[in-house]
Design a protein around this motif. Structure first.
Motif, PDB file in Angstrom:
ATOM      1  N   TYR A 146       0.839  -1.192   0.000  1.00  0.00           N
ATOM      2  CA  TYR A 146       0.000   0.000   0.000  1.00  0.00           C
ATOM      3  C   TYR A 146       0.878   1.248   0.000  1.00  0.00           C
ATOM      4  N   VAL A 147       0.659   2.117  -1.001  1.00  0.00           N
ATOM      5  CA  VAL A 147       1.426   3.354  -1.140  1.00  0.00           C
ATOM      6  C   VAL A 147       0.461   4.528  -1.079  1.00  0.00           C
ATOM      7  N   ASP A 148       0.422   5.201   0.058  1.00  0.00           N
ATOM      8  CA  ASP A 148      -0.407   6.393   0.193  1.00  0.00           C
ATOM      9  C   ASP A 148       0.340   7.573  -0.425  1.00  0.00           C
ATOM     10  N   GLU A 149      -0.419   8.469  -1.044  1.00  0.00           N
ATOM     11  CA  GLU A 149       0.150   9.649  -1.705  1.00  0.00           C
ATOM     12  C   GLU A 149       1.235   9.243  -2.699  1.00  0.00           C
ATOM     13  N   VAL A 150       0.902   8.267  -3.534  1.00  0.00           N
ATOM     14  CA  VAL A 150       1.878   7.739  -4.496  1.00  0.00           C
ATOM     15  C   VAL A 150       2.364   8.823  -5.445  1.00  0.00           C
ATOM     16  N   ASN A 151       1.563   9.861  -5.664  1.00  0.00           N
ATOM     17  CA  ASN A 151       1.967  10.947  -6.552  1.00  0.00           C
ATOM     18  C   ASN A 151       3.082  11.795  -5.957  1.00  0.00           C
ATOM     19  N   LEU A 152       3.371  11.644  -4.667  1.00  0.00           N
ATOM     20  CA  LEU A 152       4.437  12.413  -4.033  1.00  0.00           C
ATOM     21  C   LEU A 152       5.748  11.627  -3.956  1.00  0.00           C
ATOM     22  N   LEU A 153       5.743  10.358  -4.382  1.00  0.00           N
ATOM     23  CA  LEU A 153       6.975   9.560  -4.429  1.00  0.00           C
ATOM     24  C   LEU A 153       7.848  10.013  -5.590  1.00  0.00           C
ATOM     25  N   GLU A 154       9.144   9.767  -5.460  1.00  0.00           N
ATOM     26  CA  GLU A 154      10.059  10.016  -6.575  1.00  0.00           C
ATOM     27  C   GLU A 154       9.667   9.119  -7.755  1.00  0.00           C
ATOM     28  N   ASP A 155       9.735   9.667  -8.966  1.00  0.00           N
ATOM     29  CA  ASP A 155       9.304   8.919 -10.146  1.00  0.00           C
ATOM     30  C   ASP A 155      10.053   7.604 -10.309  1.00  0.00           C
ATOM     31  N   HIS A 156      11.367   7.607 -10.037  1.00  0.00           N
ATOM     32  CA  HIS A 156      12.136   6.370 -10.247  1.00  0.00           C
ATOM     33  C   HIS A 156      11.740   5.291  -9.250  1.00  0.00           C
ATOM     34  N   VAL A 157      11.294   5.686  -8.050  1.00  0.00           N
ATOM     35  CA  VAL A 157      10.832   4.707  -7.068  1.00  0.00           C
ATOM     36  C   VAL A 157       9.502   4.101  -7.519  1.00  0.00           C
ATOM     37  N   VAL A 158       8.602   4.944  -8.027  1.00  0.00           N
ATOM     38  CA  VAL A 158       7.326   4.453  -8.546  1.00  0.00           C
ATOM     39  C   VAL A 158       7.572   3.487  -9.704  1.00  0.00           C
ATOM     40  N   ASP A 159       8.531   3.818 -10.551  1.00  0.00           N
ATOM     41  CA  ASP A 159       8.854   2.969 -11.699  1.00  0.00           C
ATOM     42  C   ASP A 159       9.322   1.586 -11.240  1.00  0.00           C
ATOM     43  N   VAL A 160      10.163   1.556 -10.211  1.00  0.00           N
ATOM     44  CA  VAL A 160      10.643   0.282  -9.666  1.00  0.00           C
ATOM     45  C   VAL A 160       9.479  -0.544  -9.134  1.00  0.00           C
ATOM     46  N   LEU A 161       8.567   0.103  -8.410  1.00  0.00           N
ATOM     47  CA  LEU A 161       7.402  -0.598  -7.869  1.00  0.00           C
ATOM     48  C   LEU A 161       6.568  -1.220  -8.978  1.00  0.00           C
ATOM     49  N   LEU A 162       6.314  -0.431 -10.017  1.00  0.00           N
ATOM     50  CA  LEU A 162       5.461  -0.914 -11.095  1.00  0.00           C
ATOM     51  C   LEU A 162       6.141  -2.004 -11.912  1.00  0.00           C
TER      52      LEU A 162
END
Length: 342
Positions: A146-162
């Motif tokens: 669960y990632v709350d406020e996913v839009n506030l994460l660094e883009d490269h971290v979101v990319d790794v998650l996805l």
């Protein structure tokens, strides 16, 4: 510790609840992005989801949350955790136990190493031995991330998650040394659009996307108030009052997960999906593939072994809103009928 607010006690928000359930039926849907204003139950639903999932069998003290049948891999052969159930196995059978599925929360300020894990390069270079410190993705294997406020994460971290959500594997590479481990999880991201949007490239990587808003029916809003007050007065008693409904949901999810691999979709169904995606100008082919997977999960949820047109139309409503081409500064479309196949 107070009992979690029951998933079965949530009022309304059918799109959100269905999207979460479908991702549990088939984690290969690449997660769900829940967009909406504050106070609409986004976090409550994500945290409550684990309460209705079947228990899983986990190897004792395994840092990667492996199932007993996953222990034949090279990952276990090189594991350095002395307390691990695999290292104490008798007759080749690892020691394990059943436990509920966990909800692993990723903090907004998490670094990439905290998420994917870290390789001890000094030990690797000096001793020729791989030593890996597991990260959040190891904890999230066979769980809900669960990632709350996913839009506030660094883009490269979101990319790794996805990437990990789509592939089911987390691979860490540092200075020519690599380490991989399973990372199959249900990804749930929530965000308030007023705080900023995700880049389109990242939006597209989420399988499903739903927009949640405050309910417009006065009776529903009163029901929410009454249930919340009852929960706050006695969380355990309130949760127990929904035990039967929760058990029924758990059983239905278990059956759907077993049924999903057997669900079939004929060519006419696939043509319906392709035409709908072309009609609204979806880029690439990810939307088509995720729509097919979602339609199959819907059929499994409804107890059927074949996909019908209604499954496709419902899947399109959940898969296409964030994939439709938009003009600059135009908001992501809401879930709804404009995405039904012609």
């Amino acid at each position: 510790m107070n009992a979690t607010y029951p998933f079965a006690a949530m009022v309304g928000q059918q799109d959100m609840k269905l999207s979460l359930i479908l991702n549990v039926i088939n984690p290969g849907l690449s997660g769900v992005l829940i967009r909406g204003e504050k106070g609409t139950g986004k976090s409550t639903a994500a945290r409550a989801l684990a309460e209705i999932l079947p228990e899983i069998e986990v190897v004792d003290n395994c840092p990667f949350n492996l199932a007993p049948n996953e222990c034949a891999s090279a990952l276990c052969q090189s594991c350095t955790v002395a307390e691990c159930g695999f290292t104490r196995a008798e007759g080749g059978q690892p020691k394990s136990h059943a436990r509920p599925v966990k909800v692993v929360e990723l903090p907004v300020g998490a670094t990439e190493d905290r998420v994917v894990g870290a390789i001890d390069l000094e030990r690797a270079l000096k001793e020729g031995e791989k030593h890996f410190e597991p990260g959040i993705l190891a904890q999230a294997h066979r769980a809900i991330l669960y990632v709350d406020e996913v839009n506030l994460l660094e883009d490269h971290v979101v990319d790794v998650l996805l990437d990990s959500a789509a592939m089911g594997v987390n691979t860490v590479e540092r200075e020519g040394v690599s380490f991989s481990h399973p990372a199959r999880f249900t990804l749930v991201g929530t965000m308030n659009p007023e705080e900023g949007e995700l880049r389109p490239q990242l939006l597209d990587r989420f399988g499903l996307c739903v927009l949640v808003q405050g309910l417009s029916n006065a009776n529903d809003r009163v029901e929410i108030m009454e249930r919340r007050l009852a929960y706050e007065h006695d969380p355990e008693a309130f949760a127990r009052s929904y035990d039967d409904a929760s058990r029924q949901l758990t059983a239905k999810i278990r059956q759907a997960r077993e049924r999903w691999p057997l669900v079939q979709a004929d060519r006419q169904i696939m043509l319906r999906i392709a035409r709908a995606c072309l009609q609204v100008g979806v880029d690439g082919h990810r939307g088509d593939i995720i729509t097919l997977k979602t339609a199959k999960a819907l059929a499994a949820w409804q107890g059927r072994l074949s996909v019908d047109a209604a499954d496709v139309d419902r899947a399109l409503e959940l898969v296409l809103p964030h994939r439709v081409r938009r003009k600059p500064f135009e908001e992501v479309a809401a879930t709804g009928s404009p995405f039904r196949a012609a």
